[in-house]
Motif scaffolding. Structure first.
Motif, PDB file in Angstrom:
ATOM      1  N   MET A  33       0.829  -1.202   0.000  1.00 54.97           N
ATOM      2  CA  MET A  33       0.000   0.000   0.000  1.00 54.97           C
ATOM      3  C   MET A  33       0.863   1.252   0.000  1.00 54.97           C
ATOM      4  SD  MET A  33      -3.168  -1.001   2.529  1.00 54.97           S
ATOM      5  CE  MET A  33      -3.744  -2.699   2.647  1.00 54.97           C
ATOM      6  N   ASP A  34       1.973   1.215   0.730  1.00 47.14           N
ATOM      7  CA  ASP A  34       2.886   2.364   0.711  1.00 47.14           C
ATOM      8  C   ASP A  34       3.472   2.567  -0.689  1.00 47.14           C
ATOM      9  OD1 ASP A  34       2.424   2.774   3.381  1.00 47.14           O
ATOM     10  OD2 ASP A  34       4.283   1.838   4.063  1.00 47.14           O
ATOM     11  N   ALA A 330      -0.461  -6.629  -2.900  1.00 46.48           N
ATOM     12  CA  ALA A 330       0.859  -6.858  -3.509  1.00 46.48           C
ATOM     13  C   ALA A 330       0.778  -7.688  -4.785  1.00 46.48           C
ATOM     14  CB  ALA A 330       1.803  -7.504  -2.498  1.00 46.48           C
ATOM     15  N   PRO A 331       0.151  -8.879  -4.786  1.00 48.73           N
ATOM     16  CA  PRO A 331       0.124  -9.659  -6.021  1.00 48.73           C
ATOM     17  C   PRO A 331      -0.689  -9.005  -7.134  1.00 48.73           C
ATOM     18  CG  PRO A 331      -1.184 -10.733  -4.318  1.00 48.73           C
ATOM     19  CD  PRO A 331      -0.419  -9.634  -3.657  1.00 48.73           C
ATOM     20  N   ALA A 367      -5.699   5.545  -1.745  1.00 47.66           N
ATOM     21  CA  ALA A 367      -4.486   5.569  -2.570  1.00 47.66           C
ATOM     22  C   ALA A 367      -4.858   5.085  -3.959  1.00 47.66           C
ATOM     23  CB  ALA A 367      -3.400   4.678  -1.974  1.00 47.66           C
ATOM     24  N   MET A 368      -4.436   5.813  -4.977  1.00 51.96           N
ATOM     25  CA  MET A 368      -4.783   5.489  -6.358  1.00 51.96           C
ATOM     26  C   MET A 368      -3.527   5.617  -7.211  1.00 51.96           C
ATOM     27  SD  MET A 368      -7.954   7.053  -8.592  1.00 51.96           S
ATOM     28  CE  MET A 368      -7.558   8.747  -8.148  1.00 51.96           C
ATOM     29  N   SER A 380       3.419   7.170   2.098  1.00 55.50           N
ATOM     30  CA  SER A 380       2.834   6.131   2.946  1.00 55.50           C
ATOM     31  C   SER A 380       1.318   6.232   2.899  1.00 55.50           C
ATOM     32  CB  SER A 380       3.323   6.251   4.391  1.00 55.50           C
ATOM     33  OG  SER A 380       2.891   7.469   4.963  1.00 55.50           O
ATOM     34  N   TYR A 381       0.672   5.086   3.087  1.00 56.38           N
ATOM     35  CA  TYR A 381      -0.791   5.063   3.028  1.00 56.38           C
ATOM     36  C   TYR A 381      -1.353   5.079   4.447  1.00 56.38           C
ATOM     37  CZ  TYR A 381      -5.561   3.469   2.368  1.00 56.38           C
ATOM     38  OH  TYR A 381      -6.934   3.367   2.409  1.00 56.38           O
TER      39      TYR A 381
END
Length: 406
Positions: A33-34, A330-331, A367-368, A380-381
């Protein structure tokens, strides 16, 4: 263009003293996410207008681009759609929780996560033994769902004036955790019927065999039904007609299944997806990767952070967030980057505070990242970084236009 939306339900929170003044998002290790935050943009979005319930029903409609003042009719109708139930013009749907109330306090809005088989047996008893006293009752039908999440339907017609209306008010039981319930029973048109059923269920359940077995096994009994979320038939234009994109939904929660059905998205069922903290995060991630081969957009909803918040367990919330980061975000991001033009969005629907154990109004961080999105200065998210970005979607339903915009 491929699109992915990941919804870690209720993950937005407030600073927690036990976490050194950090929020769960700040305290969790979230490298994926970060990475989205560093490569894309952060913003805040308001999915819960203050004049409407601060719940997932309103918030997820907003998140997917539907103005709730136009399209929201109540929570229960959305869940009815998940079961393939069509509501006609004069019908009403009512959410039915199985709960544990002790000394007039909502001890557990899930009744210790009563099983679906137990819930079905208890609701059969309510249907056969309590619905026989008035003409209204012959139009009422309990519909078992999953675990503590069930429905009550009222089937009306043009010739009979329905007892309920948009003025019938109720309170979500998850907003009453550890609080007195005496002042939160349904009010307004038709509420006398609902309250009578809620009170009568307590006597019916007291000596029911299901509860005797639960108590013997060291589990909380189901003490009552709790009726809330009443509404009439909804009508939503399809997501594809609005955005030109065909989506699919991955979730273990009927509310999101129902919204998906109403906007024209197929629902992809995943073995091991439970709607709780024990859900199979990796299985959801694999299902989303496969779905990307067949659909323009895949939405992955994960209920676990919200469940942890309702239980006041910040450590469990952090663990759920890290599982989502590792096995879903992540994947998916890695696959998208290797396959061409894409956009990915991570955002909760609403805040759920561990301190209060309930949903609340307010902004949530998003976050986009992806094709055509120019990175900002945030890396950072979390809630503070999103606030520092200076970007706002004061009307959460505007976010989807920005995300899908080509």
């Amino acid at each position: 263009m491929k699109y992915v939306i990941v919804i870690p339900d209720g993950c937005a929170d407030e600073p927690i003293e036990a976490l050194g003044g950090q929020t769960p998002l700040q305290a969790a290790k979230l490298p994926a996410m970060d990475r989205l935050a560093a490569q894309g943009v952060l913003a805040l979005a308001n999915n819960t207008p203050v004049h409407l319930p601060a719940g997932s029903e309103v918030a997820n409609l907003c998140l997917l681009g539907y103005d709730p003042d136009t399209y929201f009719t109540g929570r229960a109708p959305l869940e009815a759609a998940a079961q393939g139930i069509t509501l006609n013009e004069h019908d009403w749907a009512i959410r039915c929780n199985l709960v544990t109330i002790e000394n007039q306090t909502m001890v557990d809005f899930t009744a210790d996560h009563v099983t679906t088989a137990e819930a079905t047996e208890l609701l059969e008893a309510v249907q056969t033994q309590l619905l026989s006293e008035t003409p209204i009752d012959s139009r009422l039908e309990f519909i078992p769902g999953v675990s503590y999440r069930n429905l009550l339907l009222y089937r009306g017609d043009r010739a009979t004036l329905a007892p309920f209306s948009t003025d019938t008010r109720s309170t979500a039981p998850h907003d009453l955790t550890d609080l007195p319930v005496a002042d939160d029973f349904p009010r307004g048109p038709g509420s006398d019927t609902l309250v009578r059923l809620m009170n009568a269920s307590a006597e019916l359940f007291a000596d029911h065999p299901v509860n005797k077995k639960r108590i013997a096994a060291g589990k909380r009994p189901v003490t009552n039904i709790w009726l809330w979320g009443i509404g009439g038939a909804p009508s939503l234009p399809s997501f594809e007609s609005r955005h030109g994109v065909q989506g699919a939904m991955i979730t273990a929660v009927d509310l999101l299944r129902g919204i998906a059905a109403l906007v024209g998205w197929p629902r992809i069922e995943v073995d091991g997806a439970t709607g709780y903290l024990d859900t199979d995060y990796a299985a959801k991630g694999r299902a989303a990767l496969d779905a990307l081969q067949h659909y323009d957009l895949v939405c992955v909803h994960v209920e676990a952070p919200d469940e942890a918040s309702h239980e006041g367990r910040h450590a469990a919330k952090i663990e759920a967030l890290e599982q989502i980061d590792r096995h879903i975000v992540a994947p998916l991001h890695q696959s998208l980057q290797a396959s061409g033009d894409y956009r990915i969005l991570v955002t909760p629907d609403h805040p759920t505070f561990c301190s209060t154990k309930k949903h609340t109004h307010g902004m949530v961080p998003l976050a986009m990242a992806g094709t055509g999105i120019v990175a900002d200065a945030q890396t950072s998210y979390d809630e503070l970084a999103a606030d520092a970005s200076g970007k706002r979607f004061d009307h959460g339903w505007d976010l989807m236009n920005a995300f899908i915009k080509r």
